[in-house]
Design a protein around this motif. Structure first.
Motif: not given
Length: 318
Positions: A152-163
């Motif tokens: 199982f693999v889960f990842e959230l990558i946020r580089s700005s408030p809108t991306m």
């Protein structure tokens, strides 16, 4: 967990020696107390590292709530099988000297009776030279060779408030061409692809193609790799998508993994176990080399990155 382990050492063979003589009793008691104190100190370190990991301090409330729920679901299912994290304190939480980069890493191995090899969770926060920050939260669970089901693999990558980039997958551990029943059992019968299709109906959601050919190679045919780009609204729309869509879909996929993969009764022969150990070993080494090995030095500098990666390798070695 702390009470149970500390209690175990208080009932160790040292207690038997305590009856031989008064001096032996004193010495044994002292040794037992030192061992118990040392073990409890280790447990305190584990508790502190776990507490820091569960903070998820730089992400929005919907993002944090999702991570906490996913971690809780895994731990609740395998609570009696998971062991405390034994990573060094400065690996469980590291902050760069200039304060621009932080990482919290939590790895929990499992006992020998579990199909789980280990569970790894992390969050990374890095201030960007251009302004803003990069925030990554992840949760991965790896099975051992007693079970040939996907990981199982889960990842959230946020580089700005809108991306935002979402990675959600059950990577196969067998060749899907050579083992067509594997494809049917874990991907077709579970209707995993419907979750990707549901996400891609959202206007702001677009397929994301990673530049890493290796990552594309090891992903499943139902892998969710999506990029979410919204209008400049301070992040409200992305938080809404996390809360109303990603939250539900991620939990459904994790539920499939828990019920149909991790807890599935699989008949794995010795030849298949050898195959799994070889394949798992190659993929894990490549993951460190290609993925973590390229990103960590940029985020934390070569010395700190080497220390963190060396600690991870101990768990990734098959």
């Amino acid at each position: 967990m702390v009470v149970m382990i500390c209690g175990h050492f208080q009932l160790s063979p040292l207690s038997i020696l305590s009856s031989s003589s008064s001096s032996s009793s004193s010495s044994s008691s002292s040794s037992r107390l030192q061992l118990s104190s040392s073990r409890c100190s280790m447990m305190d370190t584990h508790k502190q590292g776990r507490s820091k990991f569960l903070e998820f301090p730089y992400v929005s409330a919907p993002h944090k709530n999702l991570m906490l729920d996913l971690v809780s679901k895994v731990e609740d299912r395998f609570q009696s099988q998971l062991l405390p994290c034994t990573l060094p304190p400065d690996v469980q939480y590291y902050k760069s000297s200039n304060g621009t980069s932080q990482v919290s890493l939590h790895i929990t191995p499992a006992n020998t009776h579990s199909p789980i090899d280990f569970v790894m969770g992390s969050w990374v926060h890095a201030e960007l030279p251009t302004g803003g920050s990069l925030d990554i939260t992840s949760l991965s669970a790896y099975l051992n060779s007693s079970n040939d089901a996907p990981n199982f693999v889960f990842e959230l990558i946020r580089s700005s408030p809108t991306m935002l980039i979402l990675v959600l997958d059950l990577p196969p551990r067998k060749d899907l061409v050579l083992w067509p029943d594997y494809l049917k059992t874990f991907y077709e019968d579970t209707k995993l692809d419907t979750h990707r299709q549901a996400l891609e109906k959202i206007p702001e959601v677009q397929p994301y193609v990673t530049s890493s050919l290796f990552i594309r190679t090891v992903a499943s045919p139902t892998a969710i790799f999506v990029r979410i780009q919204t209008e400049d609204d301070g992040g409200e729309r992305i938080d809404g998508i996390i809360r109303d869509h990603i939250d539900r879909i991620s939990k459904q996929v994790l539920g499939i993994w828990l019920d149909d993969c991790a807890c599935a009764e699989r008949d794995v022969g010795e030849e298949d176990k050898a195959y799994l150990r070889k394949r798992d070993g190659v993929i894990r080494n490549k993951t460190i080399e290609v993925d973590l090995g390229s990103s960590f030095p940029r985020l934390f500098g070569p010395e700190a990155a080497k220390q963190i990666l060396e600690a991870i390798k101990e768990y990734f070695t098959v």
